[in-house]
Design a protein around this motif. Structure first.
Motif, PDB file in Angstrom:
ATOM      1  N   SER A 185     -18.667 -25.839 -48.021  1.00 29.52           N
ATOM      2  CA  SER A 185     -17.982 -25.118 -49.300  1.00 29.52           C
ATOM      3  C   SER A 185     -16.637 -25.950 -49.961  1.00 29.52           C
ATOM      4  O   SER A 185     -16.162 -25.278 -50.921  1.00 29.52           O
ATOM      5  N   GLY A 186     -16.260 -26.957 -49.366  1.00 29.49           N
ATOM      6  CA  GLY A 186     -15.321 -27.720 -50.223  1.00 29.49           C
ATOM      7  C   GLY A 186     -13.864 -27.375 -49.406  1.00 29.49           C
ATOM      8  O   GLY A 186     -13.038 -28.181 -49.768  1.00 29.49           O
ATOM      9  N   ARG A 187     -13.593 -26.585 -48.393  1.00 31.14           N
ATOM     10  CA  ARG A 187     -12.366 -26.403 -47.659  1.00 31.14           C
ATOM     11  C   ARG A 187     -12.360 -27.436 -46.433  1.00 31.14           C
ATOM     12  O   ARG A 187     -13.505 -27.862 -45.624  1.00 31.14           O
ATOM     13  N   PRO A 188     -11.282 -27.999 -46.502  1.00 28.22           N
ATOM     14  CA  PRO A 188     -10.911 -28.944 -45.210  1.00 28.22           C
ATOM     15  C   PRO A 188     -11.258 -28.172 -43.821  1.00 28.22           C
ATOM     16  O   PRO A 188     -10.524 -27.158 -43.751  1.00 28.22           O
ATOM     17  N   VAL A 189     -11.658 -28.783 -42.714  1.00 23.72           N
ATOM     18  CA  VAL A 189     -12.094 -28.074 -41.621  1.00 23.72           C
ATOM     19  C   VAL A 189     -11.618 -28.940 -40.549  1.00 23.72           C
ATOM     20  O   VAL A 189     -11.797 -30.249 -40.379  1.00 23.72           O
ATOM     21  N   THR A 190     -10.984 -28.465 -39.630  1.00 28.45           N
ATOM     22  CA  THR A 190     -10.456 -29.102 -38.272  1.00 28.45           C
ATOM     23  C   THR A 190     -11.153 -28.314 -37.124  1.00 28.45           C
ATOM     24  O   THR A 190     -11.190 -27.156 -37.251  1.00 28.45           O
ATOM     25  N   LEU A 191     -11.781 -28.908 -36.012  1.00 28.14           N
ATOM     26  CA  LEU A 191     -12.599 -28.328 -34.976  1.00 28.14           C
ATOM     27  C   LEU A 191     -11.984 -28.742 -33.830  1.00 28.14           C
ATOM     28  O   LEU A 191     -12.047 -30.121 -33.610  1.00 28.14           O
ATOM     29  N   ALA A 192     -11.527 -27.733 -32.999  1.00 28.66           N
ATOM     30  CA  ALA A 192     -11.232 -28.116 -31.503  1.00 28.66           C
ATOM     31  C   ALA A 192     -12.133 -27.988 -30.768  1.00 28.66           C
ATOM     32  O   ALA A 192     -12.644 -26.904 -30.561  1.00 28.66           O
ATOM     33  N   VAL A 193     -12.386 -29.153 -29.992  1.00 32.63           N
ATOM     34  CA  VAL A 193     -13.572 -29.362 -29.151  1.00 32.63           C
ATOM     35  C   VAL A 193     -13.307 -29.177 -27.776  1.00 32.63           C
ATOM     36  O   VAL A 193     -12.371 -30.322 -27.395  1.00 32.63           O
ATOM     37  N   GLY A 194     -13.846 -28.475 -26.998  1.00 35.69           N
ATOM     38  CA  GLY A 194     -13.739 -28.546 -25.538  1.00 35.69           C
ATOM     39  C   GLY A 194     -15.255 -28.654 -25.108  1.00 35.69           C
ATOM     40  O   GLY A 194     -15.824 -29.657 -25.720  1.00 35.69           O
ATOM     41  N   GLU A 195     -15.210 -28.192 -23.828  1.00 33.08           N
ATOM     42  CA  GLU A 195     -16.669 -28.397 -23.313  1.00 33.08           C
ATOM     43  C   GLU A 195     -17.843 -27.813 -24.466  1.00 33.08           C
ATOM     44  O   GLU A 195     -17.736 -26.938 -24.906  1.00 33.08           O
ATOM     45  N   HIS A 196     -19.069 -28.867 -24.288  1.00 37.48           N
ATOM     46  CA  HIS A 196     -19.899 -28.468 -25.291  1.00 37.48           C
ATOM     47  C   HIS A 196     -21.284 -28.999 -24.824  1.00 37.48           C
ATOM     48  O   HIS A 196     -21.451 -29.669 -23.760  1.00 37.48           O
ATOM     49  N   VAL A 197     -22.303 -28.195 -25.433  1.00 38.06           N
ATOM     50  CA  VAL A 197     -23.564 -28.450 -25.126  1.00 38.06           C
ATOM     51  C   VAL A 197     -24.292 -29.168 -26.245  1.00 38.06           C
ATOM     52  O   VAL A 197     -24.733 -28.659 -27.117  1.00 38.06           O
ATOM     53  N   ARG A 198     -24.663 -30.548 -26.299  1.00 33.94           N
ATOM     54  CA  ARG A 198     -25.198 -31.218 -27.453  1.00 33.94           C
ATOM     55  C   ARG A 198     -26.683 -31.157 -27.174  1.00 33.94           C
ATOM     56  O   ARG A 198     -27.376 -31.720 -25.987  1.00 33.94           O
ATOM     57  N   LEU A 199     -27.634 -30.821 -28.037  1.00 30.26           N
ATOM     58  CA  LEU A 199     -28.938 -30.876 -28.130  1.00 30.26           C
ATOM     59  C   LEU A 199     -29.498 -31.321 -29.379  1.00 30.26           C
ATOM     60  O   LEU A 199     -28.983 -31.010 -30.585  1.00 30.26           O
ATOM     61  N   PRO A 200     -30.579 -32.274 -29.758  1.00 29.08           N
ATOM     62  CA  PRO A 200     -31.150 -32.530 -30.891  1.00 29.08           C
ATOM     63  C   PRO A 200     -32.006 -31.237 -31.218  1.00 29.08           C
ATOM     64  O   PRO A 200     -32.549 -30.515 -30.539  1.00 29.08           O
ATOM     65  N   ARG A 201     -32.382 -30.835 -32.644  1.00 26.83           N
ATOM     66  CA  ARG A 201     -33.179 -29.993 -32.911  1.00 26.83           C
ATOM     67  C   ARG A 201     -34.365 -30.043 -32.689  1.00 26.83           C
ATOM     68  O   ARG A 201     -35.282 -29.171 -32.261  1.00 26.83           O
ATOM     69  N   VAL A 202     -34.809 -31.565 -32.985  1.00 22.52           N
ATOM     70  CA  VAL A 202     -36.273 -31.920 -32.533  1.00 22.52           C
ATOM     71  C   VAL A 202     -36.373 -33.115 -31.908  1.00 22.52           C
ATOM     72  O   VAL A 202     -35.430 -33.913 -31.832  1.00 22.52           O
ATOM     73  N   TYR A 203     -37.477 -33.099 -30.900  1.00 20.99           N
ATOM     74  CA  TYR A 203     -37.226 -34.254 -30.043  1.00 20.99           C
ATOM     75  C   TYR A 203     -39.045 -34.425 -29.740  1.00 20.99           C
ATOM     76  O   TYR A 203     -39.583 -33.727 -29.566  1.00 20.99           O
ATOM     77  N   ARG A 204     -39.147 -35.669 -30.048  1.00 22.55           N
ATOM     78  CA  ARG A 204     -40.502 -36.431 -30.132  1.00 22.55           C
ATOM     79  C   ARG A 204     -41.313 -35.348 -30.917  1.00 22.55           C
ATOM     80  O   ARG A 204     -42.692 -35.210 -30.405  1.00 22.55           O
TER      81      ARG A 204
END
Length: 412
Positions: A185-204
């Motif tokens: 939307s054009g606003r600057p964003v800062t993201l505070a990151v702790g533990e997270h679960v990373r996944l691809p949307r599509v795999y193979r």
């Protein structure tokens, strides 16, 4: 006082699934809903939200997706319509606009007090959801008055936020989705990151949640999980449902210009303090993702289906910012809005039965509490890893209502 065998609390997908199997067993019951059918989907979600699961995985007892876009992702309006259709097809005995104010033991059963009178019953199914209230850190009370505080329940779209930088706290599915939308939307964003679960949307070539289902990961039972308490508290995976089936991880957010800081640890003298160790947090998420992809690859080989899919692939490690900020001055005017995407919790203030622990969590074993005749559905890893998804409720509801039926078979 109205007498009935079973009271189901909540007319979302979990409550309706319970009602379906109670009807199958000819157990008379009522489903009480404080708002409308699918109330939380209808009232407590932001405008652009879509399901994380592909449409073909949208399934409730007696109803499966039959539309023209099986690989798409339902909007909240479509989810609401789907759940309403389930209620109509099953003829669920739903009473809307009825708020439960207390559940207490009485003799060999329970008394359920509501805004529309009391019910005496032998069994209760709590299907009121796991996301009744946003979780907000205690330090939120120390934020300067000039910073607007928002939760995912309050957020609707970027245009309704004040102009200026937005600090989003939490990098699970909610946090990354809001970060992407607000950054675009054009606003600057800062993201505070702790533990997270990373996944691809599509795999193979297949949706990652297809792999979760086909490989059996989603069907792992609660009594097979090594650390069940931890499994039930894990953040939701970094996924988003879009027509492009795009991956939304931290690398994708960095490409949108989102700034990363570490886990928000405290507020001191008007300054937000963030933890270091971001490299370790990112590396751990990458490691766990790759282990899961290894599981998928092994299943493809052992099942003899490896040739059906594109070759195995691995993804770029999460890029670590060179010099992440360790603090932000909240009094400087740079940060106009803080969005706490720090999770949700159920609300059991109305439950006058000693089955809630000191942290407000319901104590249960696969949805069966220690209080005879009191059950739960729709909570994280209730009986399986897929328990909180619409796709996962059918098996849980069948088994929980089976236990309930056995309870009722014992003479009072």
């Amino acid at each position: 006082m109205e007498r009935i065998t079973t009271v189901v609390i909540g007319a979302g997908h979990a409550g309706l699934a319970a009602s379906h199997f109670l009807s199958d067993r000819s157990i008379d019951h009522v489903v009480l809903e404080r708002g409308e059918v699918a109330n939380s989907w209808r009232r407590e979600r932001w405008d652009s939200l879509r399901l994380l699961t592909p449409n073909w995985q949208s399934r409730l007892p007696g109803l499966s997706y039959d539309g023209a876009d099986p690989d798409g992702y339902m909007t909240m309006g479509e989810v609401t319509e789907f759940i309403e259709r389930s209620a109509q097809l099953s003829g669920a005995p739903v009473r809307t606009g009825v708020t439960v104010t207390s559940v207490r033991t009485a003799g060999d059963g329970y008394v359920v007090a509501t805004s529309h009178g009391e019910f005496e019953c032998r069994a209760v199914v709590i299907a009121s959801g796991a996301c009744n209230r946003p979780t907000v850190p205690a330090f939120s009370g120390a934020l300067p008055a000039g910073v607007e505080q928002v939760t995912p329940f309050d957020y609707r779209d970027p245009a309704k936020l004040p102009e200026g930088r937005v600090l989003i706290v939490g990098a699970s599915a909610t946090g990354v989705q809001l970060a992407a939308e607000i950054a675009r939307s054009g606003r600057p964003v800062t993201l505070a990151v702790g533990e997270h679960v990373r996944l691809p949307r599509v795999y193979r070539g297949r949706d990652v949640l297809w792999w979760m289902d086909a490989s059996g990961v989603w069907d792992q039972r609660h009594d097979e999980v090594d650390d069940l308490t931890r499994a039930r508290s894990l953040p939701s995976p970094q996924l988003v449902g879009t027509p492009e089936r795009s991956t939304l991880d931290l690398n994708a957010l960095a490409a949108l210009g989102v700034e990363f800081v570490g886990r928000w640890a405290a507020v001191r003298d008007g300054r937000a303090l963030f933890s270091g160790g971001m490299r370790n947090v990112f590396s751990l998420a990458d490691l766990k993702m790759n282990r899961l992809l290894d599981t998928f690859d092994e299943w493809a080989l052992t099942s003899g289906r490896d040739g059906e899919f594109a070759p195995p692939e691995r993804f770029e490690p999460t890029a670590v910012p060179r010099s992440p900020r360790l603090q932000l001055d909240l009094t400087s005017g740079e940060i106009k809005t803080v969005i706490f995407a720090t999770g949700f919790r159920p609300e059991y203030g109305w439950l006058d039965v000693p089955v809630v622990d000191e942290k407000g969590r319901l104590r249960h074993d696969g949805g069966v509490t220690s209080s005879p005749g009191l059950y739960a559905l729709g909570l994280p890893v209730l009986r399986r890893r897929k328990s909180t998804f619409i796709y996962g409720i059918e098996d849980d509801a069948r088994e929980v209502t089976g236990h309930l039926a056995d309870h009722l078979a014992v003479p009072a």
